[in-house]
Design an enzyme around this catalytic site. Sequence first.
Site, PDB file in Angstrom:
ATOM      1  N   LYS A  62     -19.199  15.883 -16.705  1.00 45.30           N
ATOM      2  CA  LYS A  62     -19.009  17.343 -16.669  1.00 45.30           C
ATOM      3  C   LYS A  62     -20.248  18.091 -17.136  1.00 45.30           C
ATOM      4  O   LYS A  62     -20.567  19.157 -16.616  1.00 45.30           O
ATOM      5  CB  LYS A  62     -17.789  17.763 -17.503  1.00 45.30           C
ATOM      6  CG  LYS A  62     -16.484  17.363 -16.842  1.00 45.30           C
ATOM      7  CD  LYS A  62     -15.327  18.213 -17.316  1.00 45.30           C
ATOM      8  CE  LYS A  62     -14.091  17.924 -16.470  1.00 45.30           C
ATOM      9  NZ  LYS A  62     -12.846  18.289 -17.089  1.00 45.30           N
TER      10      LYS A  62
ATOM     11  N   LYS B 202     -12.774  10.711  -7.210  1.00 44.78           N
ATOM     12  CA  LYS B 202     -11.379  10.858  -7.659  1.00 44.78           C
ATOM     13  C   LYS B 202     -10.740  12.117  -7.064  1.00 44.78           C
ATOM     14  O   LYS B 202     -11.417  13.147  -6.956  1.00 44.78           O
ATOM     15  CB  LYS B 202     -11.445  10.969  -9.190  1.00 44.78           C
ATOM     16  CG  LYS B 202     -10.173  10.986  -9.922  1.00 44.78           C
ATOM     17  CD  LYS B 202     -10.438  11.114 -11.423  1.00 44.78           C
ATOM     18  CE  LYS B 202     -10.770  12.532 -11.832  1.00 44.78           C
ATOM     19  NZ  LYS B 202     -10.752  12.780 -13.273  1.00 44.78           N
TER      20      LYS B 202
ATOM     21  N   LYS C 263      -8.442  18.371  -9.434  1.00 47.13           N
ATOM     22  CA  LYS C 263      -8.193  19.815  -9.321  1.00 47.13           C
ATOM     23  C   LYS C 263      -9.490  20.577  -9.185  1.00 47.13           C
ATOM     24  O   LYS C 263      -9.518  21.682  -8.672  1.00 47.13           O
ATOM     25  CB  LYS C 263      -7.539  20.335 -10.610  1.00 47.13           C
ATOM     26  CG  LYS C 263      -6.182  19.795 -10.890  1.00 47.13           C
ATOM     27  CD  LYS C 263      -5.732  20.220 -12.288  1.00 47.13           C
ATOM     28  CE  LYS C 263      -5.090  19.045 -12.976  1.00 47.13           C
ATOM     29  NZ  LYS C 263      -4.490  19.268 -14.248  1.00 47.13           N
TER      30      LYS C 263
HETATM   31  P1  TYM Z   1      -5.584  15.890 -16.302  1.00 50.20           P
HETATM   32  O1  TYM Z   1      -4.953  17.228 -16.463  1.00 50.20           O
HETATM   33  O2  TYM Z   1      -6.918  15.837 -15.640  1.00 50.20           O
HETATM   34  O3  TYM Z   1      -4.635  14.903 -15.521  1.00 50.20           O
HETATM   35  C1  TYM Z   1      -3.276  14.690 -15.901  1.00 50.20           C
HETATM   36  C2  TYM Z   1      -2.901  13.223 -15.642  1.00 50.20           C
HETATM   37  O4  TYM Z   1      -3.133  12.893 -14.263  1.00 50.20           O
HETATM   38  C3  TYM Z   1      -3.940  11.723 -14.176  1.00 50.20           C
HETATM   39  N1  TYM Z   1      -4.808  11.835 -12.979  1.00 50.20           N
HETATM   40  C4  TYM Z   1      -4.915  10.884 -12.039  1.00 50.20           C
HETATM   41  N2  TYM Z   1      -4.338   9.671 -11.893  1.00 50.20           N
HETATM   42  C5  TYM Z   1      -4.664   8.942 -10.782  1.00 50.20           C
HETATM   43  N3  TYM Z   1      -5.529   9.390  -9.823  1.00 50.20           N
HETATM   44  C6  TYM Z   1      -6.128  10.605  -9.934  1.00 50.20           C
HETATM   45  N4  TYM Z   1      -6.946  11.034  -8.983  1.00 50.20           N
HETATM   46  C7  TYM Z   1      -5.833  11.407 -11.076  1.00 50.20           C
HETATM   47  N5  TYM Z   1      -6.233  12.651 -11.502  1.00 50.20           N
HETATM   48  C8  TYM Z   1      -5.601  12.876 -12.664  1.00 50.20           C
HETATM   49  C9  TYM Z   1      -4.773  11.720 -15.451  1.00 50.20           C
HETATM   50  O5  TYM Z   1      -5.234  10.431 -15.767  1.00 50.20           O
HETATM   51  C10 TYM Z   1      -3.776  12.255 -16.469  1.00 50.20           C
HETATM   52  O6  TYM Z   1      -2.961  11.218 -16.948  1.00 50.20           O
HETATM   53  N6  TYM Z   1      -7.416  15.099 -20.889  1.00 50.20           N
HETATM   54  C11 TYM Z   1      -6.218  15.015 -20.064  1.00 50.20           C
HETATM   55  C12 TYM Z   1      -5.043  15.793 -20.624  1.00 50.20           C
HETATM   56  C13 TYM Z   1      -4.676  15.406 -21.999  1.00 50.20           C
HETATM   57  C14 TYM Z   1      -4.004  14.218 -22.416  1.00 50.20           C
HETATM   58  C15 TYM Z   1      -3.868  14.321 -23.818  1.00 50.20           C
HETATM   59  C16 TYM Z   1      -3.510  13.104 -21.728  1.00 50.20           C
HETATM   60  C17 TYM Z   1      -4.910  16.145 -23.122  1.00 50.20           C
HETATM   61  N7  TYM Z   1      -4.429  15.514 -24.205  1.00 50.20           N
HETATM   62  C18 TYM Z   1      -3.250  13.312 -24.573  1.00 50.20           C
HETATM   63  C19 TYM Z   1      -2.902  12.089 -22.491  1.00 50.20           C
HETATM   64  C20 TYM Z   1      -2.766  12.200 -23.871  1.00 50.20           C
HETATM   65  C21 TYM Z   1      -6.529  15.589 -18.700  1.00 50.20           C
HETATM   66  O7  TYM Z   1      -7.381  16.429 -18.533  1.00 50.20           O
HETATM   67  O8  TYM Z   1      -5.680  15.160 -17.711  1.00 50.20           O
END
Ligand code: TYM
Length: 361
Positions: free
Chosen positions: A138, A224, A227
């Site tokens: 990022k 990947k 969003k």
């Molecule tokens: P975020 O909002 O980017 O994504 C939410 C969840 O979706 C999964 N994910 C994917 N899995 C498979 N293929 C993909 N292309 C894909 N894109 C997203 C992510 O792995 C995630 O599980 N930092 C985290 C949010 C967060 C969090 C936490 C997660 C904040 N605190 C504590 C677990 C525990 C995030 O930005 O996920």
Amino acid sequence: MRIVSGIQPTGNLHLGNYLGAIRNWVAMQDEWAPQSSEIKRLQQLAGIKSKQESANESRAECFYFLADLHAISMPHDPKALGENTREMTAALVACGIDPDKSTLFNQTQVPAHAELQWLLNGTARVGWLNRMTQWKDKAGKNRDGQSVALFTYPVLQAADVLIYQATHVPVGEDQKQHLELARDIAQKFNNDFATEDAPVFTLPEPIIPPAAARIMSLRDGTAKMSKSDPSDMSRINLTDDADAIMGKIKKAKSDADALPSEAEGLEGRPEARNLVGIYAAMSGQSVAQILGDFGGKGFGAFKPALGELLVEQLAPINARFNELRQDREALNAILRKGAEKARAASAPTLAATYDALGLVR
Ligand code: TYM
């Protein structure tokens, strides 16, 4: 058992989020969490204590949250953030998260997350954060121009899970490194400030679905699904209607060859591998079974079948989402109620952390 996970309320819920994480959130809630309070109430009225209820007493609690504090680590529009938080809540409920079974809330309403992050900043090392691939991706070449929040983002994520003594964290593959960091922070804190017999933090285990750990972009099988991709054609949103889904799958990048009859034939063909992987994750079939059916056939035959499968499975979610998103007050109420439960659950660990650090309260 404590199951904890979060999602950033930026943009729409997409197929990667759904297959990589949310579907597991729902499965863990339904298989491991106590049943809804409404069913319990009806059973109590009828004087029934079911076998299942007795077993449930020792089962898992699920905490699922909107990571709205994480969302301010990148430039954002304050007007959109509140709406996105409610919309994402509606999307999670539409996918099957039941606020009676799981504690569903947004971070902002549970100040213990931010408080614990500060306390853990004393334990996390700058070198650990410098190694985070998400930070490197990022920030790119402009590290000095990034917010401090983007750099310390993984410490807040560690606080998110450690505050509830999470044992299991269902996530996609891209979050694995952040969870390893959470374990390192927990371990160092326990070593520095607690005894082996009475550790302050539990070390959480990531739960990553093998078939859908990493769903890739429809425009580039090596990136990947995300969003933040500027092209909406790169992802299937759970808000897309049938026409949009069919159109995106039809235009998805593929190659000119027929599908192979065995999984090894997908090597070096990232787009084909991704589309077959999505079919496998959605249908619950193995890649071998799918290639048994489609091996030798081209994308002209495979894409419509994949599009129809997606439409069939996502249509009920889409319909529920469109209903729920209208009711702003009901969504606010879900988050308020969840936050109340989460605040109570977070209090003991926060108190233990202050005490372990010798901070006078
Ligand atoms: P975020 O909002 O980017 O994504 C939410 C969840 O979706 C999964 N994910 C994917 N899995 C498979 N293929 C993909 N292309 C894909 N894109 C997203 C992510 O792995 C995630 O599980 N930092 C985290 C949010 C967060 C969090 C936490 C997660 C904040 N605190 C504590 C677990 C525990 C995030 O930005 O996920």
